[in-house]
Enzyme design. Sequence first.
Site, short mmCIF file in Angstrom:
data_model
loop_
_atom_site.label_atom_id
_atom_site.label_comp_id
_atom_site.label_asym_id
_atom_site.label_seq_id
_atom_site.Cartn_x
_atom_site.Cartn_y
_atom_site.Cartn_z
CE LYS A 127 -35.20 1.95 -5.84
NZ LYS A 127 -36.40 2.38 -6.55
CB SER A 187 -34.13 6.64 2.53
OG SER A 187 -33.79 5.31 2.27
#
Lengths: 94, 319
Positions: free
Chosen positions: B44, B262
Amino acid sequence: MSSTTALVRLPTVLRPQAGGNTTVNAEGETVGEVLSTLVSTYPGLGPTILDDDGDVRKFVNLYVNDEDIRFLDQLDTTVADGDEVAILPAVAGG
Amino acid sequence: MAVYSSVTELIGSTPIVDVSQLSPSPNVKIFAKLEGQNPAGSVKDRIAMAMIAAAEESGELVPGRIIIEPSSGNTGIALAMISRARGYRLKIVLPESVTIERRQALEAYGAEIIPSPGAEGSNGAVRLAKELSSQNPDWVFLYQYGNEANPTAHYRTTGPEILADLPDVTHFVAGLGTSGTLMGVGTYLKEQKPDVKIYAVEPPSGEHVEGLRSLDDGYVPPVFDKWGGMEILDGKRIVRPLESLVWTRRLVNEAGIFAGISSGAALAGAVKVAARVPEGDTANIVFVVCDGAWKYLSTGAYTEPIDDVAAKLDEIIYF
């Protein structure tokens, strides 16, 4: 009637319209047929999953054995005996 | 090594590691792109930098202004790092169902946390951030789910990095959240190599989200529609918590890559893709390790009995 039975997994949000069940057995050779069987048993589920044209609503994702049917054959995706059909609301990530 | 003038200059140019020991087939190689190497620790960083740069260029964002953004953690942490470096005030709408490490990292970087109901998941955070932003028009709402700078950052950096490091890439697998990584990388790779296949993995988050009143409360990121997600993706599958944990542990046990949960889900997806490559064909599959393990230690993901942790993950946002 089809002899193929799928196990349909329902999200929390839909369980009240399916007698409180987490999973439901439903017959059908395709995802569309499985949904028809499901909706004939629990009519309240119909309009929440499909729109007036019989298409899957935009914020609903359907999976056969965890694969999204939008990238398979949509409602014509074939289902084998014992396959899992999961219904999930689309949610955000990030 | 070069000397950098700001931590933000360290974003991007992440390494790719061959982890083919985890492949089910000798002809299929699997490669991990280590986005946890970014300075705030996740993929991110790229979109946070791109969104802030775009808002600065448009004149909307000037020092002293308040930024607001909904995030389950990593986008917030990345924005917080950059806000510290550049002098912005940051408010993050954070679901209460994230790990303590994510909250603490945000606090360490000086972000203000606005909690949103855990039962509503990320959808609830998006809803609350939209409300707050409309009530406070002077705040800068970056809105990663609809911000062009998000997929564009991956189109301009992540995609070209992959192709430069691995010109023979055949498949790309990543987690689906905002869809920015998949849309940006997918668009770039398919332009350059039309035969490349793009696969998304996602957690079964919607199963336990209790705050939804109906399925119409669901959410598809505008980025997915605007970038033609249905055409870019070749497949999308759910990876459940137990399977995510199995592959997260194999990644650290067999390849020494200590990654977030994840990333294990993305690896599980890559292994499924690998298993379907026709016998005799070769393939080079790249998957995204979107962050490191550090923010998930409190879940017991790496050490506690795996079934216990898997059950716990039904209630935690880890994507």
